[in-house]
Design a protein around this motif. Structure first.
Motif, PDB file in Angstrom:
ATOM      1  N   GLU A 144      44.443  49.559  39.791  1.00  0.00           N
ATOM      2  CA  GLU A 144      43.008  49.295  39.615  1.00  0.00           C
ATOM      3  C   GLU A 144      42.536  48.186  40.551  1.00  0.00           C
ATOM      4  O   GLU A 144      41.425  48.233  41.081  1.00  0.00           O
ATOM      5  CB  GLU A 144      42.718  48.923  38.159  1.00  0.00           C
ATOM      6  CG  GLU A 144      42.793  50.100  37.205  1.00  0.00           C
ATOM      7  CD  GLU A 144      42.727  49.687  35.745  1.00  0.00           C
ATOM      8  OE1 GLU A 144      42.428  50.541  34.900  1.00  0.00           O
ATOM      9  OE2 GLU A 144      43.021  48.500  35.427  1.00  0.00           O
ATOM     10  N   VAL A 165      43.382  38.416  42.969  1.00  0.00           N
ATOM     11  CA  VAL A 165      43.343  39.697  42.253  1.00  0.00           C
ATOM     12  C   VAL A 165      42.701  39.465  40.892  1.00  0.00           C
ATOM     13  O   VAL A 165      42.620  38.341  40.415  1.00  0.00           O
ATOM     14  CB  VAL A 165      44.759  40.295  42.073  1.00  0.00           C
ATOM     15  CG1 VAL A 165      45.353  40.666  43.406  1.00  0.00           C
ATOM     16  CG2 VAL A 165      45.665  39.340  41.329  1.00  0.00           C
ATOM     17  N   VAL A 166      42.253  40.553  40.285  1.00  0.00           N
ATOM     18  CA  VAL A 166      41.633  40.466  38.959  1.00  0.00           C
ATOM     19  C   VAL A 166      42.741  40.633  37.929  1.00  0.00           C
ATOM     20  O   VAL A 166      43.380  41.690  37.863  1.00  0.00           O
ATOM     21  CB  VAL A 166      40.550  41.548  38.790  1.00  0.00           C
ATOM     22  CG1 VAL A 166      39.889  41.427  37.426  1.00  0.00           C
ATOM     23  CG2 VAL A 166      39.512  41.429  39.891  1.00  0.00           C
ATOM     24  N   GLU A 167      42.963  39.594  37.155  1.00  0.00           N
ATOM     25  CA  GLU A 167      44.123  39.580  36.266  1.00  0.00           C
ATOM     26  C   GLU A 167      44.057  40.656  35.179  1.00  0.00           C
ATOM     27  O   GLU A 167      45.074  41.075  34.662  1.00  0.00           O
ATOM     28  CB  GLU A 167      44.266  38.200  35.607  1.00  0.00           C
ATOM     29  CG  GLU A 167      44.582  37.071  36.590  1.00  0.00           C
ATOM     30  CD  GLU A 167      45.945  37.220  37.253  1.00  0.00           C
ATOM     31  OE1 GLU A 167      46.829  37.843  36.644  1.00  0.00           O
ATOM     32  OE2 GLU A 167      46.108  36.711  38.384  1.00  0.00           O
ATOM     33  N   GLU A 168      42.859  41.085  34.823  1.00  0.00           N
ATOM     34  CA  GLU A 168      42.712  42.056  33.730  1.00  0.00           C
ATOM     35  C   GLU A 168      42.937  43.492  34.190  1.00  0.00           C
ATOM     36  O   GLU A 168      43.020  44.399  33.363  1.00  0.00           O
ATOM     37  CB  GLU A 168      41.317  41.953  33.109  1.00  0.00           C
ATOM     38  CG  GLU A 168      41.077  40.699  32.277  1.00  0.00           C
ATOM     39  CD  GLU A 168      40.616  39.533  33.102  1.00  0.00           C
ATOM     40  OE1 GLU A 168      40.654  39.642  34.354  1.00  0.00           O
ATOM     41  OE2 GLU A 168      40.239  38.503  32.529  1.00  0.00           O
ATOM     42  N   LEU A 169      42.995  43.712  35.502  1.00  0.00           N
ATOM     43  CA  LEU A 169      43.183  45.076  36.006  1.00  0.00           C
ATOM     44  C   LEU A 169      44.647  45.304  36.365  1.00  0.00           C
ATOM     45  O   LEU A 169      45.384  44.359  36.653  1.00  0.00           O
ATOM     46  CB  LEU A 169      42.323  45.298  37.254  1.00  0.00           C
ATOM     47  CG  LEU A 169      40.805  45.114  37.109  1.00  0.00           C
ATOM     48  CD1 LEU A 169      40.111  45.461  38.419  1.00  0.00           C
ATOM     49  CD2 LEU A 169      40.249  45.961  35.985  1.00  0.00           C
ATOM     50  N   ARG A 213      49.996  44.772  35.024  1.00  0.00           N
ATOM     51  CA  ARG A 213      48.966  43.792  35.329  1.00  0.00           C
ATOM     52  C   ARG A 213      49.606  42.678  36.172  1.00  0.00           C
ATOM     53  O   ARG A 213      50.817  42.442  36.056  1.00  0.00           O
ATOM     54  CB  ARG A 213      48.388  43.204  34.043  1.00  0.00           C
ATOM     55  CG  ARG A 213      47.522  44.240  33.352  1.00  0.00           C
ATOM     56  CD  ARG A 213      46.609  43.600  32.364  1.00  0.00           C
ATOM     57  NE  ARG A 213      45.739  44.621  31.788  1.00  0.00           N
ATOM     58  CZ  ARG A 213      44.994  44.432  30.727  1.00  0.00           C
ATOM     59  NH1 ARG A 213      44.998  43.267  30.127  1.00  0.00           N
ATOM     60  NH2 ARG A 213      44.230  45.387  30.269  1.00  0.00           N
ATOM     61  N   ALA A 271      37.319  49.814  47.093  1.00  0.00           N
ATOM     62  CA  ALA A 271      35.998  50.407  46.844  1.00  0.00           C
ATOM     63  C   ALA A 271      34.870  49.568  47.441  1.00  0.00           C
ATOM     64  O   ALA A 271      33.771  50.076  47.669  1.00  0.00           O
ATOM     65  CB  ALA A 271      35.779  50.560  45.340  1.00  0.00           C
ATOM     66  N   CYS A 276      45.686  44.689  48.488  1.00  0.00           N
ATOM     67  CA  CYS A 276      44.236  44.640  48.226  1.00  0.00           C
ATOM     68  C   CYS A 276      43.450  44.370  49.508  1.00  0.00           C
ATOM     69  O   CYS A 276      42.284  44.745  49.619  1.00  0.00           O
ATOM     70  CB  CYS A 276      43.919  43.552  47.199  1.00  0.00           C
ATOM     71  SG  CYS A 276      44.532  43.914  45.550  1.00  0.00           S
ATOM     72  N   TYR A 296      39.746  48.668  43.295  1.00  0.00           N
ATOM     73  CA  TYR A 296      38.494  47.892  43.270  1.00  0.00           C
ATOM     74  C   TYR A 296      38.192  47.283  44.646  1.00  0.00           C
ATOM     75  O   TYR A 296      37.093  47.451  45.180  1.00  0.00           O
ATOM     76  CB  TYR A 296      38.571  46.792  42.204  1.00  0.00           C
ATOM     77  CG  TYR A 296      37.475  45.757  42.364  1.00  0.00           C
ATOM     78  CD1 TYR A 296      36.133  46.149  42.411  1.00  0.00           C
ATOM     79  CD2 TYR A 296      37.767  44.405  42.487  1.00  0.00           C
ATOM     80  CE1 TYR A 296      35.119  45.220  42.576  1.00  0.00           C
ATOM     81  CE2 TYR A 296      36.762  43.466  42.654  1.00  0.00           C
ATOM     82  CZ  TYR A 296      35.431  43.886  42.700  1.00  0.00           C
ATOM     83  OH  TYR A 296      34.429  42.966  42.888  1.00  0.00           O
ATOM     84  N   PHE A 297      39.190  46.609  45.206  1.00  0.00           N
ATOM     85  CA  PHE A 297      38.916  45.939  46.490  1.00  0.00           C
ATOM     86  C   PHE A 297      38.712  46.956  47.615  1.00  0.00           C
ATOM     87  O   PHE A 297      37.928  46.721  48.528  1.00  0.00           O
ATOM     88  CB  PHE A 297      40.023  44.934  46.815  1.00  0.00           C
ATOM     89  CG  PHE A 297      39.977  43.734  45.909  1.00  0.00           C
ATOM     90  CD1 PHE A 297      38.938  42.822  45.994  1.00  0.00           C
ATOM     91  CD2 PHE A 297      40.953  43.523  44.955  1.00  0.00           C
ATOM     92  CE1 PHE A 297      38.865  41.732  45.142  1.00  0.00           C
ATOM     93  CE2 PHE A 297      40.893  42.424  44.099  1.00  0.00           C
ATOM     94  CZ  PHE A 297      39.852  41.533  44.198  1.00  0.00           C
TER      95      PHE A 297
END
Lengths: 408, 324
Positions: free
Chosen positions: B98, B90-94, B134, B105, B150, B102-103
């Motif tokens: 989110e 996963v994206v740690e900043e999202l 987060r 999308a 995700c 994202y994934f």
């Protein structure tokens, strides 16, 4: 597009970095620029500005005396001991803006060289950070030496004392003319804006390197990368999205620097030709692209936050120092001066200095600055190519590692 | 096309220098299955999945998904697949929402459709109260749930779950396993890798046991257990016998010899006060064992009789423990 948006969100989430490295350092540049004193946008004011000059006389002869008298008539001469540390200290502390060093036996060697048709020796002029102020000083010294050379050529038996006295008289007679700004030559940039522009190499490098290396590494390696590679998003689209977000990051940092500079020094830039400001902006943009390449390389190396911060700061400091943004290269040894040519900052600074103070038409100065900008962009391409190679190598190695971990 | 297996792997070979990660590996998974890839760490499970997903190139063999040859550029096939990697990806900043968006999308471009899918995924993994968190703020179990969300938000037909319950608390583990079965009931074919045999036994309709890059056995839970001789495992807590000598006529060695002499007994051992007797299928194994204990005056506390596990299958087929 989702990756592009996501990358921008990730970049924007690093608010502390943006605040410290972009905003705060930009303001620091403003403070430094404001500390440089009144601008020299108006040619009349420029003409009248008085410098503190450190005059180091290793010659001790009549030619040096004549030069000392000439400089003392227009600027303030400050005693600086003839020691390297003392001279560096004087410039660093802004006790003098320019150091003029007359080498040993300069007078005799100069006259002898002129009479023999050989290349004459040069007077060393070490400029401080506020080097723009010394542009006309160089012209004065050149004028004095020209007069000396003419007299030495025509009167091959005249003693040094007579030649020096004559040159001094000639210079004083034409001193008024020497300050006239030629027609068609635009007003140079004010010092404060120039200093700000030179300083921005530090925040530009710091901001972009730290932001990109901390934000983009997630997309270029590790499990997130594997997950995106397993998705129907094309590899090229993913790469372009990340490159696009990085590009936007570099543009935004550059725009902030320009915006802050224009807002802070707009009052001083009145009357300055737009092309000079544009040239400064283009030089900063070229340097931002170099920082982009460095950030990309670090993100491909997969460095952690602390390493990214350390590398970003150290690189920015070293490049700014060695490139001559903070300390005049004239104060550095010949080895460091030679090394500076391998620092992109040097070429950016060269372009900014051309924009700031060179006399000439817009076309001439742009033509002179374009090679400098080209060198900066070549550095960016070279580092970017290394980043690509590192990324590919790590991608292959990662595949091998993940599988060997599974099969170990 | 309708009868093609969802996953068909033939003679897959993947080498790293001298190391053979996958050795002529075959795999067939039919639509609607929950297929378990079971094997110890290093058996080649993740390598197999990475090759199937075209994340790794392979040296030899053929891979088909949904009846079509799989390749890195088969984006049409990738669109039908969901991946839940072993590492939390996963994206740690999202935030949670989110990240899932994202994934998702990457598979679903329509924003409105995606919004509904993201909400469903959040509900599915029970992260409604954490949607604005987060990942760093989540516990290990919740991060795993996010990792799953995700991978499944776009409602894939085929889902690869690579050890999704590693380092997860029992509550989250049960929730994850229930969720996987729910996905399967909703129509997804599941490929589930794990080295936890209990999980595989619990949820998988068919299981492949892997070792050293090869498939060593494949079948349903019962079929696999039927492959080995062990039909019943008897465990008896014999207390102080573990100390040995002071029980008259009941030295450990003599007792074990007597037990091994019984018909149907395949193995007998004594460790930490527990007597373990593995027997072939028989009508009265337990009474036979207890009779021996009584005859020798060995006091015992608790007695367990249980069927063999997949670990026993693995042990018998490879000579090593599954968890080694």
């Amino acid at each position: 597009m989702p990756t592009f948006n996501c990358a921008l969100k990730v970049l924007a989430s690093h608010k502390v970095y943006i605040l410290v490295y972009t905003v705060w350092l930009a303001f620091m540049g403003v403070f430094m620029g404001l500390g440089a004193g009144a601008p020299a946008a108006d040619p009349g004011a420029w003409e009248g500005e008085q410098l503190d000059i450190g005059f180091v006389d290793r010659d001790g002869g009549a030619v040096a005396d004549g030069l000392r008298t000439l400089l003392a008539s227009r600027d303030a001469l400050v005693d600086v001991p003839d020691e390297t540390l003392a001279m560096q200290d004087a410039v660093a502390k802004d006790e003098v803006q320019v150091l003029v060093i007359v080498p040993e036996d300069f007078g005799e060697d100069y006259v002898a060289a002129v009479r023999a048709g050989a290349t004459p020796p040069e007077i060393e002029i070490a400029q401080s950070y506020y080097d723009i102020a010394s542009v006309d000083l160089e012209a004065v010294i050149d004028s004095y030496l020209s007069c000396l050379g003419v007299r030495a050529s025509f009167d091959t038996s005249a003693p040094l004392e007579a030649l020096a006295a004559g040159a001094l008289t000639d210079c004083e007679a034409q001193s008024e003319a020497s300050y006239v700004v030629p027609e068609g030559v635009s007003t140079p940039l004010p010092q404060n804006f120039t200093i700000y522009a030179l300083f921005t190499s530090y925040p530009i490098m710091c901001s972009i390197v730290v932001l990109l290396s901390t934000s983009m590494r997630e997309f270029s390696e590790g499990a997130v990368r594997a997950r995106t590679e397993a998705s129907p998003e094309r590899a090229l689209t993913l790469s372009l999205a990340i490159a696009g977000a990085s590009f936007v990051c570099a543009l935004v940092v550059w725009a902030v620097m320009i915006f802050v500079g224009l807002v802070a020094f707009g009052w001083a830039l009145e009357g300055v030709a737009t092309w000079r400001i544009v040239l400064v902006a283009v030089a900063m943009l070229a340097y931002a692209f170099f920082a982009l390449a460095v950030g990309f390389l670090l993100s491909q190396l997969g460095v952690g936050d602390s390493v990214a911060n350390a590398v970003g700061n150290i690189l920015a400091l070293v490049f700014s120092f060695l490139g001559g943004s903070w300390v005049s290269l004239d104060l550095l040894g010949p080895e460091l001066r030679a090394l500076a040519h391998f620092i992109p900052n040097f070429w950016e600074m060269s372009a900014i200095n051309l924009a700031a103070g060179s006399t000439g038409t817009a076309a001439e100065i742009w033509a002179a600055a374009l090679p400098d900008l080209g060198v900066v962009l070549l550095f960016a391409c070279a580092v970017g190519a290394v980043g690509l190679a590192v990324g590919r190598a790590r991608l292959g190695r990662r595949g091998a590692l993940s599988a060997s971990a599974d099969t170990a | 096309m309708g009868t093609s297996p969802v996953v068909a792997v033939r003679e897959l070979v993947k080498r790293y220098g001298d190391l053979v990660a996958l050795d002529h590996f075959d795999l067939t998974i039919e639509k609607g299955e929950v297929f378990g890839l079971l094997g110890p760490n290093g058996s080649g499970k993740t390598t197999a999945i990475n090759c199937i997903l075209s994340l790794l190139a392979f040296d030899q063999g053929e891979i088909q998904l949904f009846g079509e040859p799989m390749a890195p550029t088969r984006y049409d096939l990738k669109r039908r697949i969901g991946v839940v990697p072993q590492e939390v990806a996963v994206v740690e900043e999202l935030t949670v929402a989110e990240n899932i968006d994202y994934f998702c999308a990457l598979y679903v471009s329509d924003k409105r459709e995606r919004r509904a899918l993201v909400e469903d995924a959040i509900r599915f993994v029970g992260l409604e109260d954490h949607r604005r968190f987060r990942p760093a703020k989540l516990s290990g179990g919740l991060r795993r749930r996010l990792n799953i969300a995700c991978g499944i938000a776009h409602r894939p037909e085929l889902i690869f779950l690579d050890e999704p319950t590693v380092a997860v608390d029992p509550q989250s583990r049960n929730r994850i396993l229930e969720g996987i079965l729910e996905l399967n009931r909703a129509g997804s074919t599941i490929v589930y890798t794990s080295h936890y045999m209990e999980e595989v036994e619990q949820i998988c309709s068919r299981i492949m046991i892997m070792d050293r890059g090869r498939a060593i056995a494949e079948g349903t839970n019962d079929e696999l257990k039927a492959m080995i001789g062990t039909g019943e495992k008897i465990r008896v807590e014999v207390g102080e016998l573990a100390g040995g000598a002071d029980v008259p006529g009941a030295s450990a060695d003599a007792l074990l010899d007597a037990l091994r002499a019984l018909p149907h007994v395949l193995r007998a051992s004594l460790a930490n006060g527990t007597l373990s007797v593995d027997c072939a299928t028989g009508a009265h194994n337990l009474t036979d064992v207890l009779e021996v204990l009584r005859a020798r005056g060995v006091p015992f506390a608790r007695v367990y009789s249980e069927p063999p596990t997949l670990n026993d299958v693995f042990l018998e087929l490879t000579g090593t423990e599954l968890r080694d």
